[in-house]
Scaffold this motif. Structure first.
Motif, mmCIF file in Angstrom:
data_model
loop_
_atom_site.group_PDB
_atom_site.id
_atom_site.type_symbol
_atom_site.label_atom_id
_atom_site.label_comp_id
_atom_site.label_asym_id
_atom_site.label_seq_id
_atom_site.Cartn_x
_atom_site.Cartn_y
_atom_site.Cartn_z
ATOM 1 N N VAL A 1 39.625 -2.543 41.780
ATOM 2 C CA VAL A 1 38.276 -2.995 41.420
ATOM 3 C C VAL A 1 37.529 -1.808 40.794
ATOM 4 O O VAL A 1 37.350 -0.773 41.433
ATOM 5 C CB VAL A 1 37.484 -3.516 42.635
ATOM 6 C CG1 VAL A 1 36.072 -3.918 42.204
ATOM 7 C CG2 VAL A 1 38.217 -4.692 43.280
ATOM 8 N N LEU A 2 37.113 -1.961 39.525
ATOM 9 C CA LEU A 2 36.346 -0.936 38.818
ATOM 10 C C LEU A 2 34.887 -1.354 38.730
ATOM 11 O O LEU A 2 34.574 -2.538 38.582
ATOM 12 C CB LEU A 2 36.904 -0.729 37.394
ATOM 13 C CG LEU A 2 38.369 -0.270 37.274
ATOM 14 C CD1 LEU A 2 38.748 -0.159 35.793
ATOM 15 C CD2 LEU A 2 38.571 1.067 37.977
ATOM 16 N N THR A 3 34.030 -0.339 38.770
ATOM 17 C CA THR A 3 32.595 -0.592 38.608
ATOM 18 C C THR A 3 32.049 0.332 37.522
ATOM 19 O O THR A 3 32.321 1.537 37.517
ATOM 20 C CB THR A 3 31.831 -0.343 39.915
ATOM 21 O OG1 THR A 3 32.345 -1.216 40.923
ATOM 22 C CG2 THR A 3 30.351 -0.605 39.725
ATOM 23 N N VAL B 1 41.095 0.089 32.667
ATOM 24 C CA VAL B 1 41.683 -1.163 33.168
ATOM 25 C C VAL B 1 43.198 -1.091 33.085
ATOM 26 O O VAL B 1 43.926 -1.463 34.027
ATOM 27 C CB VAL B 1 41.148 -2.377 32.392
ATOM 28 C CG1 VAL B 1 41.984 -3.630 32.690
ATOM 29 C CG2 VAL B 1 39.687 -2.625 32.738
ATOM 30 N N VAL B 2 43.699 -0.591 31.961
ATOM 31 C CA VAL B 2 45.152 -0.467 31.780
ATOM 32 C C VAL B 2 45.715 0.588 32.717
ATOM 33 O O VAL B 2 46.758 0.412 33.350
ATOM 34 C CB VAL B 2 45.478 -0.136 30.314
ATOM 35 C CG1 VAL B 2 46.972 0.162 30.147
ATOM 36 C CG2 VAL B 2 45.058 -1.288 29.407
ATOM 37 N N ALA C 1 43.657 -2.594 37.008
ATOM 38 C CA ALA C 1 42.534 -3.224 37.712
ATOM 39 C C ALA C 1 42.608 -4.747 37.590
ATOM 40 O O ALA C 1 43.066 -5.291 36.577
ATOM 41 C CB ALA C 1 41.213 -2.707 37.155
ATOM 42 N N ARG C 2 42.166 -5.394 38.646
ATOM 43 C CA ARG C 2 42.105 -6.860 38.662
ATOM 44 C C ARG C 2 40.698 -7.330 38.334
ATOM 45 O O ARG C 2 40.526 -8.388 37.730
ATOM 46 C CB ARG C 2 42.525 -7.373 40.049
ATOM 47 C CG ARG C 2 42.472 -8.874 40.213
ATOM 48 C CD ARG C 2 43.514 -9.554 39.351
ATOM 49 N NE ARG C 2 43.405 -11.004 39.459
ATOM 50 C CZ ARG C 2 42.565 -11.758 38.751
ATOM 51 N NH1 ARG C 2 41.727 -11.184 37.899
ATOM 52 N NH2 ARG C 2 42.562 -13.066 38.871
ATOM 53 N N TYR C 3 39.668 -6.525 38.706
ATOM 54 C CA TYR C 3 38.264 -6.891 38.465
ATOM 55 C C TYR C 3 37.515 -5.673 37.912
ATOM 56 O O TYR C 3 37.775 -4.531 38.317
ATOM 57 C CB TYR C 3 37.581 -7.360 39.758
ATOM 58 C CG TYR C 3 38.226 -8.570 40.380
ATOM 59 C CD1 TYR C 3 37.887 -9.853 39.953
ATOM 60 C CD2 TYR C 3 39.173 -8.426 41.392
ATOM 61 C CE1 TYR C 3 38.498 -10.964 40.517
ATOM 62 C CE2 TYR C 3 39.782 -9.532 41.950
ATOM 63 C CZ TYR C 3 39.439 -10.808 41.510
ATOM 64 O OH TYR C 3 40.039 -11.907 42.053
ATOM 65 N N THR C 4 36.577 -5.957 37.008
ATOM 66 C CA THR C 4 35.704 -4.905 36.470
ATOM 67 C C THR C 4 34.269 -5.408 36.536
ATOM 68 O O THR C 4 33.922 -6.431 35.931
ATOM 69 C CB THR C 4 36.058 -4.568 35.011
ATOM 70 O OG1 THR C 4 37.411 -4.114 34.955
ATOM 71 C CG2 THR C 4 35.133 -3.482 34.474
ATOM 72 N N ILE C 5 33.440 -4.663 37.318
ATOM 73 C CA ILE C 5 32.040 -5.057 37.489
ATOM 74 C C ILE C 5 31.176 -4.243 36.524
ATOM 75 O O ILE C 5 31.155 -3.013 36.577
ATOM 76 C CB ILE C 5 31.578 -4.818 38.939
ATOM 77 C CG1 ILE C 5 32.479 -5.580 39.928
ATOM 78 C CG2 ILE C 5 30.126 -5.226 39.105
ATOM 79 C CD1 ILE C 5 32.169 -5.268 41.383
ATOM 80 N N ALA D 1 42.478 -8.981 33.443
ATOM 81 C CA ALA D 1 41.485 -8.722 34.489
ATOM 82 C C ALA D 1 40.300 -9.647 34.284
ATOM 83 O O ALA D 1 40.252 -10.440 33.345
ATOM 84 C CB ALA D 1 41.060 -7.247 34.452
ATOM 85 N N GLU D 2 39.356 -9.563 35.222
ATOM 86 C CA GLU D 2 38.168 -10.410 35.139
ATOM 87 C C GLU D 2 36.933 -9.524 35.074
ATOM 88 O O GLU D 2 36.767 -8.587 35.854
ATOM 89 C CB GLU D 2 38.079 -11.335 36.351
ATOM 90 C CG GLU D 2 36.864 -12.247 36.305
ATOM 91 C CD GLU D 2 36.773 -13.179 37.515
ATOM 92 O OE1 GLU D 2 35.766 -13.902 37.629
ATOM 93 O OE2 GLU D 2 37.712 -13.149 38.338
ATOM 94 N N GLY D 3 36.059 -9.804 34.083
ATOM 95 C CA GLY D 3 34.821 -9.064 33.949
ATOM 96 C C GLY D 3 33.687 -9.767 34.652
ATOM 97 O O GLY D 3 33.489 -10.983 34.486
ATOM 98 N N ILE D 4 32.934 -9.028 35.469
ATOM 99 C CA ILE D 4 31.831 -9.592 36.247
ATOM 100 C C ILE D 4 30.567 -8.810 35.881
ATOM 101 O O ILE D 4 30.565 -7.571 35.877
ATOM 102 C CB ILE D 4 32.101 -9.483 37.755
ATOM 103 C CG1 ILE D 4 33.419 -10.178 38.083
ATOM 104 C CG2 ILE D 4 30.945 -10.042 38.560
ATOM 105 C CD1 ILE D 4 34.006 -9.740 39.393
ATOM 106 N N ILE D 5 29.482 -9.513 35.583
ATOM 107 C CA ILE D 5 28.207 -8.874 35.214
ATOM 108 C C ILE D 5 27.238 -9.030 36.373
ATOM 109 O O ILE D 5 27.026 -10.137 36.887
ATOM 110 C CB ILE D 5 27.627 -9.501 33.931
ATOM 111 C CG1 ILE D 5 28.598 -9.325 32.769
ATOM 112 C CG2 ILE D 5 26.279 -8.884 33.593
ATOM 113 C CD1 ILE D 5 28.144 -9.965 31.468
ATOM 114 N N THR D 6 26.623 -7.912 36.775
ATOM 115 C CA THR D 6 25.653 -7.950 37.875
ATOM 116 C C THR D 6 24.353 -7.249 37.445
ATOM 117 O O THR D 6 24.332 -6.463 36.506
ATOM 118 C CB THR D 6 26.201 -7.235 39.120
ATOM 119 O OG1 THR D 6 26.405 -5.843 38.825
ATOM 120 C CG2 THR D 6 27.523 -7.852 39.560
ATOM 121 N N GLY D 7 23.281 -7.570 38.174
ATOM 122 C CA GLY D 7 22.006 -6.881 37.988
ATOM 123 C C GLY D 7 21.322 -7.159 36.668
ATOM 124 O O GLY D 7 20.654 -6.272 36.111
#
Length: 377
Positions: A267-269, A292-293, A297-301, A330-336
């Motif tokens: 998991v990357l942030t 990511v490579v 990583a499976r997820y990137t926030i 991987a899956e990109g997640i956006i927060t904040g």
């Protein structure tokens, strides 16, 4: 009937036909006789009594003291008095003339002549200007004839090449330098202006080769103007080095301002802070995809808590980044996301249903942990 004096007749013919600006004047400078050439050149008009104006009345006011001083010592001078002053010529303009006169005691008169000195003054000014350039600027001035023999070799910049003024006079340039070093010179001998920049023993030179032609258009000499631009080159190199340093520092700053942190296994942030423009978005995409490579990583926030505004182009980069992350598995997640940024993204008309969003970074991390807990080991 009295026959005319042949001497008087000859003198009259001389003043009538002489192409020179000659005159006879008294000790006060009054013109007693003038050649027709002088009368026409100065537009002299006879007064009511038939006398011509005084020579001093033609002198420019600023030159009058100098003229009066020279004329005042005319009687006592053993040699002709010689002075260059501005005189009012035909048309009312002032021109430089050389006034040369000798006092003749037995006649109690001054015999003299005027010579146009405009070209002489112009040449003197040009020579003084050339000398000032030669003495004070980092330049080398030289000239050769068609055979390549130096007829001029001077200039302050010669010292930069370890040479002395006049050192090459009488020597042949084609014998001093190899053929490949005289290619530009041969172009100038063919009548072509030549310009180039080169470096010799650490000294940078900017050079012009100028063909000099006679009245028939034949090149008789080549003049060279060589300028030592080493200080300017050094300054340019220092400036380039500073710009390179600034660019490297900016890259470091951008890297520090967008740290990619592995907060959990796979998991990357990426917490974004400050101004997020297009240039920074491009750097972010490159760095994130590389990590990511590397980390599989499976997820990137992508946490936007520290970003309060962005333009539509940057928002488009952000959405393209999540798409690129997905292409890597991987899956990109956006927060904040701030309200203003949300409006920008909606304004793009992009469908966000395929992108996972959370209010805070913590919620995004919890989402990743839950999803990973459901996945088979």
């Amino acid at each position: 009937m009295t026959q005319p004096d042949s001497t008087t007749s000859t003198l009259d013919d001389f003043f009538l036909h002489s192409p020179e600006l000659v005159f006879i004047a008294d000790d006060g400078g009054a013109l007693l006789r003038t050649s027709r050439a002088l009368t026409q050149a100065m537009s002299l008009e006879l007064s009511d009594g038939g006398a011509r104006p005084g020579l001093g009345s033609l002198v420019h006011p600023n030159d009058k003291p100098m003229f009066d001083e020279a004329w005042g010592r005319l009687r006592a001078a053993a040699e002709p008095v010689d002075v260059v002053v501005r005189l009012k010529a035909a048309g009312g303009s002032f021109r430089y003339f050389q006034c040369k006169a000798r006092w003749v005691p037995e006649k109690n008169e001054a015999f003299g002549a005027l010579h146009d000195a405009e070209e002489r003054i112009k040449n003197e000014i040009q020579l003084k200007l050339l000398r000032a350039i030669n003495d004070h600027l980092p330049v080398c001035l030289w000239a050769i004839d068609r055979q390549g023999v130096f007829v001029l070799h001077d200039g302050k910049a010669l010292a930069s090449a370890g040479l002395k003024p006049g050192q090459f006079l009488g020597l042949n340039m084609f014998e001093l330098y190899p053929p490949e070093g005289t290619a530009e010179l041969r172009k100038a001998l063919d009548g072509k202006l030549s310009y180039f920049v080169n470096e010799i023993d650490g000294v940078h030179w900017e050079a012009w080769y100028l063909p000099i032609s006679n009245d028939r258009g034949e090149v008789t000499h080549v003049a060279g103007v060589t300028l030592d631009i080493t200080p300017a080159k050094r300054t340019e190199q220092e400036l380039r080095a500073k710009l390179d340093l600034i660019e490297r520092q900016q890259q470091v700053i951008r890297a520090l301002s967008t740290p990619i942190i592995q907060v959990w296994d796979r998991v990357l942030t990426l917490p974004l802070v400050g101004v997020f423009d297009s240039a920074r978005a491009a750097d972010v995409m490159e760095g994130v995809l590389r990590e990511v490579v590397r980390t599989q990583a499976r997820y990137t926030i992508l946490d936007l808590t520290g970003i309060e505004a962005m333009d539509t182009e940057t928002a488009d980069h952000l959405l393209k980044l999540t798409t690129a992350i997905k292409l890597l598995g991987a899956e990109g997640i956006i927060t904040g996301i701030h309200p203003a940024i949300a409006q920008t993204i909606v304004g793009l008309g992009v469908d966000l249903t395929s992108i996972e969003t959370r209010s805070t970074l913590r919620q995004g991390l919890e989402y990743c942990i839950r999803r990973m807990g459901r996945e088979p080991r």
